[in-house]
Design a protein around this motif. Structure first.
Motif: not given
Length: 359
Positions: A338-344
């Protein structure tokens, strides 16, 4: 880029390991059953115990309340049933994990309201109004847990539990107290599975701190909240009287997502919420530093707007002044794709079924 095997949607925030999106977890029982089988595979790979059969004596050490048939080992790997009673692999005064000195200010979950980092609660619970540089926290990392978080960033506790090494005792913790230690934080893993020994140790450490002339010695807990309620109340009281903070990490809101990420059952989710309520009832008895802090790890794609809205409304409903801390995600363990950032965040669209509201 992962693809949900149930609805066919692809996204960077769908774990390829899970193969299920958050919407299907909340709406499709088969999706959750699929992930729970993955939990079984993970624990098999790690050499860990599976969920007990539920046909025997109940272990009451933590909130998982394993029911153990004769010879069966509990989920934590520390207790087993034999000759009509539940016993431990370790002596009552012995625990698994690491103990070390962590210099202030440390990377505490509650750092913004921490006496050692910010001087919150001075002069009763902090040495200075600006923190305690030059002093130390006694960090107690427990080597076992009653959850199976697939995103765990302290996953070494699994191997400590399997090997039953390294070990330390209550006496070791008491000896760790000296003129430069102003608090102890029990974390891991999770302190719930060593709760009785930890509470005995904490009381003796408080006494030792007074003997060496410390003006403050705070007892803090960093936990998933899945405790035996009666023992949890004793732990909270220790934090209340010493200026410590109880930090409960709520993993999700809906029972389905909670189960998928951690391997718990729905009744466990209810107990965790009830234990947060227990700590919240004492919040007004000491506001500085705050007795309770709730943390949330922002797992991309799975801690979405619905989950965050449920957690924050629940906490605010207990007391709007209880701090909620959002923790950044690091790809690790079995959710390392999974990526580090959250989606908006998107407008909230509640799932069709009721997931418990503020229960």
């Amino acid at each position: 880029m992962g693809t949900c095997s149930f609805c066919g949607r692809s996204s960077r925030t769908i774990s390829s390991f899970l193969g299920v999106c958050v919407d299907c977890l909340r709406r499709n029982k088969s999706a959750l059953d699929h992930v729970l089988k993955l939990h079984e595979e993970v624990r098999r790979e790690l050499g860990k115990q599976q969920e007990p059969t539920g046909n025997g004596l109940k272990c009451t050490l933590c909130g998982r309340s394993c029911s153990l048939s004769n010879g069966e080992v509990g989920y934590c790997g520390l207790r087993y049933s034999t000759a009509g009673k539940v016993v431990g692999f370790l002596r009552a005064d012995t625990m698994l994990g690491h103990v070390y000195y962590d210099p202030h200010p440390t990377n505490c979950v509650a750092v913004e309201v921490c006496p050692a980092a910010r001087g919150v609660g001075y002069p009763v619970y902090a040495l200075t109004p600006t923190g305690e540089p030059g002093f130390y926290n006694i960090a107690v990392f427990f080597g076992s847990c009653n959850l199976n978080c697939l995103f765990c960033q302290n996953w070494e506790h699994h191997f400590i539990a399997v090997k039953k090494r390294p070990r330390f005792t209550i006496d070791d913790l008491v000896k760790a107290v000296n003129e430069r230690t102003t608090c102890v934080c029990f974390f891991g893993g999770d302190p719930s599975v060593f709760s009785t020994a930890a509470i005995v140790a904490a009381r003796r450490m408080i006494k030792k701190a007074k003997e060496v002339g410390l003006k403050v010695f705070r007892v803090c807990w960093e936990t998933n909240g899945l405790w035996n309620p009666a023992i949890f109340e004793k732990a909270v009281e220790l934090s209340l009287e010493t200026g410590g903070i109880v930090k409960v990490d709520m993993k999700a809101w809906s029972p389905e997502v909670y189960s998928a990420l951690t391997g718990v059952r729905p009744e466990h989710v209810h107990l965790i919420r009830e234990n947060v309520k227990r700590a919240a009832k004492l919040f007004e008895r000491r506001r500085e530093p705050p007795l309770l802090v709730v943390s949330v790890l922002l797992v991309p794609g799975y801690l979405d707007d619905y989950e965050l809205d449920g957690i924050t409304k629940f906490v605010a409903g207990l007391n709007p002044d209880i701090p909620v801390v959002f923790l950044g995600f690091h790809p690790d363990f079995y959710l390392n794709d999974l990526p580090r950032e959250l989606p908006p965040l998107q407008p909230i669209c509640p799932p069709p079924s009721d997931h418990g509201g503020g229960s």
